[in-house]
Design an enzyme around this catalytic site. Structure first.
Site, PDB file in Angstrom:
ATOM      1  N   ASP A 185       0.820  -1.213   0.000  1.00 41.46           N
ATOM      2  CA  ASP A 185       0.000   0.000   0.000  1.00 41.46           C
ATOM      3  C   ASP A 185       0.857   1.268   0.000  1.00 41.46           C
ATOM      4  O   ASP A 185       2.012   1.260   0.398  1.00 41.46           O
ATOM      5  CB  ASP A 185      -0.923   0.016   1.219  1.00 41.46           C
ATOM      6  CG  ASP A 185      -0.149  -0.035   2.532  1.00 41.46           C
ATOM      7  OD1 ASP A 185       0.794  -0.844   2.631  1.00 41.46           O
ATOM      8  OD2 ASP A 185      -0.471   0.747   3.447  1.00 41.46           O
ATOM      9  N   GLU A 186       0.257   2.349  -0.465  1.00 41.59           N
ATOM     10  CA  GLU A 186       0.806   3.704  -0.371  1.00 41.59           C
ATOM     11  C   GLU A 186       2.263   3.783  -0.854  1.00 41.59           C
ATOM     12  O   GLU A 186       3.128   4.355  -0.188  1.00 41.59           O
ATOM     13  CB  GLU A 186       0.681   4.229   1.067  1.00 41.59           C
ATOM     14  CG  GLU A 186      -0.764   4.341   1.536  1.00 41.59           C
ATOM     15  CD  GLU A 186      -0.893   4.855   2.947  1.00 41.59           C
ATOM     16  OE1 GLU A 186      -1.907   5.502   3.254  1.00 41.59           O
ATOM     17  OE2 GLU A 186       0.016   4.597   3.768  1.00 41.59           O
TER      18      GLU A 186
END
Length: 674
Positions: free
Chosen positions: A348-349
């Site tokens: 993620d991210e």
């Protein structure tokens, strides 16, 4: 004989007044629960019938059980002998009989019958035995969770429970990177999960703020990556080394502990983003290729969301062959320790701007025909997916792994709302629903100024409970790919165990019911009363510092009643019916902003008795997207019979009158908030 469906309908009639996350109680509930074993069971079983009569346990409690299930039964019933004079023993003249039933619908299913002859449990596996024990303990009329008691005998209502979980994955995630918990604290977290039939412990072991998994192949990951020089920790102005890690021996110990309690640990090793700590340990793995620190906070935890500008990168350089080799070697160590089917790789991210400026990443994209950095991320995730699949495991990652194309065998954990999970399910991939819009437990749960600092967001108990993990947009085939639900406890604002309790409970109990109980049986009023009357007592006995707030609605404010720009509006609310006879405690008035372009600025709050000012609290407060000093206090007083009580508020809209909100009479019943 009272079925759970009829019981829920009866409760909804008893409790017609519901406000936000608070339900107004009626006294008749207490009388009703004294004869109903169902009232306190959390999560609510799929089917339960309460019958006339009860069964008493005392002295020796003899059991019969298949040999391989004895550990599950004895651990499941350990509280019986721990907090009473009862002695659990195996023998021929059994009053607790456990047998196998292969016809039960799921592995964790069970039936539990209490009649005049004793207690009978049927199960398909040791998990069903353990969960039957959890239901039995909660049905006992005495509080067997209380370490301060030693019961001479225990009473169980006669009943029939036929139970099976709705979802196979009923999880809680604990972030051990931002705040490092001790092994004993992790075990306690697991214990509380087991009480609530939660069965997946997602252990977030690595992130930018600390590497907690001991790697024998790469010792610098813990020698350097597990520690940070933390400004403002433990108090403003201080600067000291903070961190820690779990040895492989300790991890094995925790895995075994969880397994005994029917909990699978799914480890998360974040790749290719959130890797400040990893690159700090081995700079050659980053695109910059030079030394950097482990990421930290300005202060911890009060304003922990303000991240300092630490020089470096939190993204791995996926254009280097060495990076993928190191990641595979680390995953080998992880899979050697953790027996779980699923291995979580984060994903993620990912800050792809580093890849845009990295010559090696750009060269790798060109060589492999990758159109952009999203496809570069997808390429890397696919390599991990293929490797993990070769090891007869399954890769799971946050919903960003959809970017650039989803890996063939990947399972998606949908956190940015539900859209990622819906997309994956429509593609035929399994999904665990974990949307931050409903079940992120690091978000706030109250508008009370007594609530400690938390990540921005408002996810009260009733919102968690209201979550339905299967989106209506999915057909039956697509919906079958929703394998479960999970709430997440990120520890950006949590630096002590009492805060971990406060953020997790009782919302995790609501999540447990979302995951276990059939959707048709879930009723908010019913759940709230079971929590209020029975389950809170168990949490008290277990020493849990849960957040609990009793609030009664006073009224609301709307744009039509407001002026703006310091033009004072006078708002009045009749509180006569809310002021109880013999009021003996302070009254706390809390302003809760709901929506609109403007905040409400409060100047003063006064309580009038028959048009005479009884008490006034003058201070400036704000109820808006950020609440400041929004709690006003009326000191305790003795109400006069027949008197009329009116709350008088002086307030105005901040630069405009588009503001909506409510006032509550609030009382926080939490053991520790500071």
């Amino acid at each position: 004989m009272l079925s759970s469906r009829l019981f829920s309908s009866f409760i909804s009639l008893l409790h017609p007044i519901t406000f936000s996350s608070i339900t107004i109680c009626v006294a008749s509930w207490v009388l009703f629960t004294s004869t109903s074993g169902e009232a306190g069971i959390v999560p609510l079983p799929a089917s339960i019938e309460i019958r006339q009569g009860s069964y008493s346990l005392s002295g020796e409690v003899i059991y019969q059980c298949p040999e391989e299930w004895v550990p599950a039964l004895e651990l499941g019933l350990a509280r019986l002998s721990a907090h009473s004079t009862l002695d659990l023993k195996k023998g021929a003249s059994a009053i607790v009989k456990v047998s196998k039933d292969a016809k039960l619908p799921k592995r964790e299913a069970y039936t539990l019958e209490v009649n005049a002859q004793g207690i009978e449990v049927k199960a398909r596996s040791e998990a069903g035995v353990f969960y039957a024990c959890q239901t039995l303990l909660q049905a006992i009329q005495q509080n067997v969770y209380d370490p301060g008691k030693e019961w001479k005998s225990l009473t169980v209502p006669q009943m029939l429970v036929e139970d099976t979980p709705r979802f196979a994955w009923r999880g809680l995630m604990l972030d051990s990177s931002r705040h490092f918990q001790t092994v004993e604290e992790v075990k306690r977290f697991i214990d509380l999960m087991a009480v609530h039939k939660l069965n997946v412990f997602h252990w977030h072991l690595t992130d930018s703020h600390g590497w907690r998994f001991e790697s024998k192949k790469y010792p610098e990951l813990t020698k350097k990556g597990a520690w940070r020089m933390q400004p403002g920790y433990p108090e403003k102005g201080k600067n000291r080394r903070y961190g820690g890690f779990y040895t492989q021996a300790e991890i094995k110990e925790v895995i075994a502990y969880a397994k005994e309690r029917m909990i699978t640990i799914v480890p998360e090793i974040d790749m290719p983003g959130h890797c400040f700590a990893m690159v700090a340990a081995y700079p050659q793995l980053g695109c910059l290729g030079k030394p950097q620190e482990v990421s930290h906070f300005f202060t911890y935890p009060a304003v922990a969301q303000k991240f300092p500008n630490v020089k470096g990168t939190d993204v791995l350089c996926v254009g280097k062959d060495e990076t993928l080799k190191v990641c595979r070697n680390i995953l080998d160590e992880v899979m050697e320790l953790f027996p779980s089917k699923f291995i979580h790789i984060g994903g993620d991210e990912v800050n792809k701007s580093h890849w845009k400026r990295c010559s090696q990443c750009q060269k790798h994209m060109k060589t492999n025909g990758l159109a952009n950095e999203h496809e570069l991320q997808s390429w890397f995730i696919q390599q991990l997916d293929h490797y993990i699949t070769q090891k007869n495991r399954r890769m799971i990652g946050w919903d960003e792994i959809l970017e650039g194309g989803l890996a063939k065998n990947a399972t998606v954990m949908s956190w940015q709302g539900e859209h990622g999970g819906i997309k994956a399910a429509k593609m035929g991939h399994d999904v665990v629903m974990s949307p931050q819009t409903y079940i992120y437990l690091d978000h706030g749960q109250s508008h009370s100024p007594l609530e400690p600092p938390h990540w921005p967001g408002h996810k009260p108990l009733d919102r968690v409970y209201s979550y339905q993990p299967v989106p209506k947009s999915l057909n039956d085939q697509e919906a079958s790919h929703i394998i479960g639900v999970q709430a997440n406890v990120w520890t950006v604002f949590i630096h002590e165990n009492w805060l971990l309790d406060l953020q997790t409970w009782p919302r995790a109990a609501a999540l447990a019911e979302v995951g276990w109980t059939p959707q048709a049986l879930r009723k908010w009023d019913d759940f709230y009363q079971r929590m209020s009357v029975s389950h809170r007592k168990r949490l008290d006995a277990l020493g849990v510092n849960y957040w609990w707030e009793n609030a009664k609605p006073i009224g609301e404010w709307k744009p039509e009643g407001l002026k703006s720009d310091s033009q004072i509006s006078e708002l009045s609310y009749d509180m006569t019916k809310l002021i109880e006879a013999g009021q003996s405690s302070d009254i706390h008035i809390v302003f809760q902003y709901k929506r609109g372009a403007h905040a409400l600025r409060i100047e003063s709050v006064a309580l009038l008795e028959n048009d005479r000012v009884l008490s006034e609290d003058r201070h400036k407060g704000v109820a808006g997207s950020t609440h400041k000093r929004n709690r006003y206090t009326i000191p305790a007083f003795t109400p006069r019979k027949g008197a009329r009580y009116v709350l008088h508020v002086k307030a105005y809209g901040d630069q405009g009158a588009d503001s909506h909100g409510v006032l509550t009479m609030s009382k926080v019943q939490t053991k520790r908030v500071k």
